[in-house]
Design a protein around this motif. Sequence first.
Motif, PDB file in Angstrom:
ATOM      1  N   LEU A  98      38.474  26.009  47.232  1.00  0.00           N
ATOM      2  CA  LEU A  98      38.812  26.949  48.303  1.00  0.00           C
ATOM      3  C   LEU A  98      40.231  26.711  48.814  1.00  0.00           C
ATOM      4  O   LEU A  98      40.993  27.656  49.057  1.00  0.00           O
ATOM      5  CB  LEU A  98      37.800  26.810  49.440  1.00  0.00           C
ATOM      6  N   GLY A  99      40.611  25.447  48.980  1.00  0.00           N
ATOM      7  CA  GLY A  99      41.953  25.143  49.449  1.00  0.00           C
ATOM      8  C   GLY A  99      43.025  25.563  48.457  1.00  0.00           C
ATOM      9  O   GLY A  99      44.080  26.089  48.850  1.00  0.00           O
ATOM     10  N   LEU A 100      42.780  25.347  47.160  1.00  0.00           N
ATOM     11  CA  LEU A 100      43.753  25.761  46.154  1.00  0.00           C
ATOM     12  C   LEU A 100      43.895  27.275  46.095  1.00  0.00           C
ATOM     13  O   LEU A 100      44.998  27.809  45.933  1.00  0.00           O
ATOM     14  CB  LEU A 100      43.345  25.205  44.781  1.00  0.00           C
ATOM     15  N   LEU A 101      42.785  27.986  46.229  1.00  0.00           N
ATOM     16  CA  LEU A 101      42.846  29.444  46.216  1.00  0.00           C
ATOM     17  C   LEU A 101      43.596  29.981  47.434  1.00  0.00           C
ATOM     18  O   LEU A 101      44.376  30.935  47.335  1.00  0.00           O
ATOM     19  CB  LEU A 101      41.434  30.023  46.157  1.00  0.00           C
ATOM     20  N   ILE A 102      43.359  29.362  48.602  1.00  0.00           N
ATOM     21  CA  ILE A 102      44.088  29.789  49.800  1.00  0.00           C
ATOM     22  C   ILE A 102      45.577  29.517  49.648  1.00  0.00           C
ATOM     23  O   ILE A 102      46.424  30.361  49.996  1.00  0.00           O
ATOM     24  CB  ILE A 102      43.526  29.078  51.045  1.00  0.00           C
ATOM     25  N   ALA A 103      45.919  28.348  49.109  1.00  0.00           N
ATOM     26  CA  ALA A 103      47.330  28.030  48.891  1.00  0.00           C
ATOM     27  C   ALA A 103      47.963  28.989  47.892  1.00  0.00           C
ATOM     28  O   ALA A 103      49.117  29.415  48.063  1.00  0.00           O
ATOM     29  CB  ALA A 103      47.458  26.587  48.409  1.00  0.00           C
ATOM     30  N   GLU A 146      51.674  33.254  46.572  1.00  0.00           N
ATOM     31  CA  GLU A 146      51.906  34.231  45.514  1.00  0.00           C
ATOM     32  C   GLU A 146      51.508  35.653  45.882  1.00  0.00           C
ATOM     33  O   GLU A 146      52.138  36.602  45.419  1.00  0.00           O
ATOM     34  CB  GLU A 146      51.132  33.815  44.245  1.00  0.00           C
ATOM     35  N   LEU A 147      50.473  35.823  46.694  1.00  0.00           N
ATOM     36  CA  LEU A 147      49.896  37.145  46.891  1.00  0.00           C
ATOM     37  C   LEU A 147      49.981  37.658  48.318  1.00  0.00           C
ATOM     38  O   LEU A 147      49.933  38.878  48.536  1.00  0.00           O
ATOM     39  CB  LEU A 147      48.417  37.137  46.456  1.00  0.00           C
ATOM     40  N   CYS A 148      50.069  36.777  49.279  1.00  0.00           N
ATOM     41  CA  CYS A 148      49.978  37.189  50.682  1.00  0.00           C
ATOM     42  C   CYS A 148      51.239  37.929  51.118  1.00  0.00           C
ATOM     43  O   CYS A 148      52.364  37.508  50.801  1.00  0.00           O
ATOM     44  CB  CYS A 148      49.781  35.951  51.563  1.00  0.00           C
ATOM     45  N   PRO A 149      51.097  39.047  51.849  1.00  0.00           N
ATOM     46  CA  PRO A 149      52.277  39.722  52.411  1.00  0.00           C
ATOM     47  C   PRO A 149      52.993  38.818  53.399  1.00  0.00           C
ATOM     48  O   PRO A 149      52.390  37.957  54.045  1.00  0.00           O
ATOM     49  CB  PRO A 149      51.677  40.953  53.113  1.00  0.00           C
ATOM     50  N   ALA A 151      47.063  29.245  61.493  1.00  0.00           N
ATOM     51  CA  ALA A 151      45.629  29.049  61.705  1.00  0.00           C
ATOM     52  C   ALA A 151      45.118  27.836  60.924  1.00  0.00           C
ATOM     53  O   ALA A 151      44.304  27.046  61.436  1.00  0.00           O
ATOM     54  CB  ALA A 151      44.864  30.302  61.292  1.00  0.00           C
ATOM     55  N   ILE A 152      45.592  27.662  59.708  1.00  0.00           N
ATOM     56  CA  ILE A 152      45.171  26.513  58.908  1.00  0.00           C
ATOM     57  C   ILE A 152      45.646  25.213  59.535  1.00  0.00           C
ATOM     58  O   ILE A 152      44.916  24.217  59.606  1.00  0.00           O
ATOM     59  CB  ILE A 152      45.697  26.657  57.466  1.00  0.00           C
ATOM     60  N   GLU A 153      46.884  25.203  60.015  1.00  0.00           N
ATOM     61  CA  GLU A 153      47.404  23.998  60.658  1.00  0.00           C
ATOM     62  C   GLU A 153      46.668  23.691  61.959  1.00  0.00           C
ATOM     63  O   GLU A 153      46.492  22.524  62.321  1.00  0.00           O
ATOM     64  CB  GLU A 153      48.901  24.163  60.913  1.00  0.00           C
ATOM     65  N   SER A 188      48.987  21.627  49.275  1.00  0.00           N
ATOM     66  CA  SER A 188      49.073  22.453  48.067  1.00  0.00           C
ATOM     67  C   SER A 188      50.046  23.610  48.266  1.00  0.00           C
ATOM     68  O   SER A 188      50.822  23.944  47.360  1.00  0.00           O
ATOM     69  CB  SER A 188      47.688  22.987  47.703  1.00  0.00           C
ATOM     70  N   ARG A 189      50.045  24.206  49.437  1.00  0.00           N
ATOM     71  CA  ARG A 189      50.982  25.295  49.705  1.00  0.00           C
ATOM     72  C   ARG A 189      52.429  24.808  49.649  1.00  0.00           C
ATOM     73  O   ARG A 189      53.300  25.484  49.092  1.00  0.00           O
ATOM     74  CB  ARG A 189      50.691  25.899  51.074  1.00  0.00           C
ATOM     75  N   ASP A 190      52.685  23.640  50.196  1.00  0.00           N
ATOM     76  CA  ASP A 190      54.053  23.111  50.193  1.00  0.00           C
ATOM     77  C   ASP A 190      54.528  22.810  48.772  1.00  0.00           C
ATOM     78  O   ASP A 190      55.682  23.110  48.417  1.00  0.00           O
ATOM     79  CB  ASP A 190      54.130  21.850  51.048  1.00  0.00           C
ATOM     80  N   VAL A 191      53.669  22.218  47.953  1.00  0.00           N
ATOM     81  CA  VAL A 191      54.098  21.894  46.589  1.00  0.00           C
ATOM     82  C   VAL A 191      54.176  23.147  45.728  1.00  0.00           C
ATOM     83  O   VAL A 191      55.006  23.222  44.808  1.00  0.00           O
ATOM     84  CB  VAL A 191      53.159  20.851  45.954  1.00  0.00           C
ATOM     85  N   PHE A 192      53.357  24.155  46.000  1.00  0.00           N
ATOM     86  CA  PHE A 192      53.476  25.417  45.276  1.00  0.00           C
ATOM     87  C   PHE A 192      54.789  26.122  45.616  1.00  0.00           C
ATOM     88  O   PHE A 192      55.409  26.746  44.755  1.00  0.00           O
ATOM     89  CB  PHE A 192      52.297  26.331  45.596  1.00  0.00           C
TER      90      PHE A 192
END
Length: 330
Positions: free
Chosen positions: A106-111, A116-119, A129-131, A203-207
């Motif tokens: 779930l965390g990888l998909l959110i990241a 890549e996909l979020c506006p 919200a995640i933070e 994961s978001r930061d490294v992506f």
Amino acid sequence: MVDVAWQGTGVNQQDVARRAKVLNKLRLGDILFHQLTKAAAILVLVLLGGVIVSLLLGALPALQEFGFSFVTTQSWNPVTDRFGALAPIYGTIITSLIAMLIAVPLGLLIAMFLTELCPMWLRRPIGIAIELLAGIPSIIYGIWGLFVFAPFLQAHVQPRVIAAFENVPVLSTLFEGPPFGIGILTAGLILAIMVLPFITSISRDVFDAVPAVLKEAAYGLGWTQWEVWRYVVLPFARIGVIGGIMLGLGRALGETMAVTFVIGNAHRISTSLLAPGTTISATIANEFTEAVGDLYTSSLIALGLILFFITFVVLAIARYLLLRVQRRIG
């Protein structure tokens, strides 16, 4: 002759002395910085050694009394001074595994969605919200889990799960018994919610650190977004992803208050995930203030030593995986 030479080069002795003074000052600052960093590193080792020694000394009476059977038995009876750590070890490992099985994908998909996909207009609110989830105290998760989440599971989720898997050979054993609401599964779900922000944020930061030229080249070859993420982004950022997963696992293994509220605190091993159980940290938190007698206290400290050992093994495995990945890349 020397004065004439200095005058010919346009440098006088005062400039030389001033520059030497500046260089000595910089050299002294560099030596001081080196010694401070070395002292900080040694201090960490000293503190770690002190923790290990104190745990060993405190757990020694229980280990001498019960030996290896302390780890292999699940009896926990303060009245007769018979203690076994198998049930807390089992609960710690199972709840952490449940949390990671849910939180990692779930965390990888959110990241992936955020990078890549979020506006752009939606990326920042979701990230904040995640933070915020990571900043909520664990006792708040425990109160919410006991008074809101557990009753919801008891009334709406667990009865349907029990009925759905009633005739399935393996799943019927994992999801059998009355729907208590609290139990090992509930504790695992709460832990999944708690570790999700750590895995997602790292994961978001490294992506985001993946060079855009690599992704653009893959898109230029006609790859889909899934293929770009699977074969370009994830391999490039796998070291950071593994680090985030291990950080979340460490949080799950040592979580105390949230688990204490919802796990049921029963010193027994059950094949059903819906049954109450306990963890090492929950047992220590519940019983340390009420421990009467040296053997009882020593048994609780021995539980802390076992939790320390489990965490050390997990971190060692993580470092080994990271070294293998780095050698393969290098």
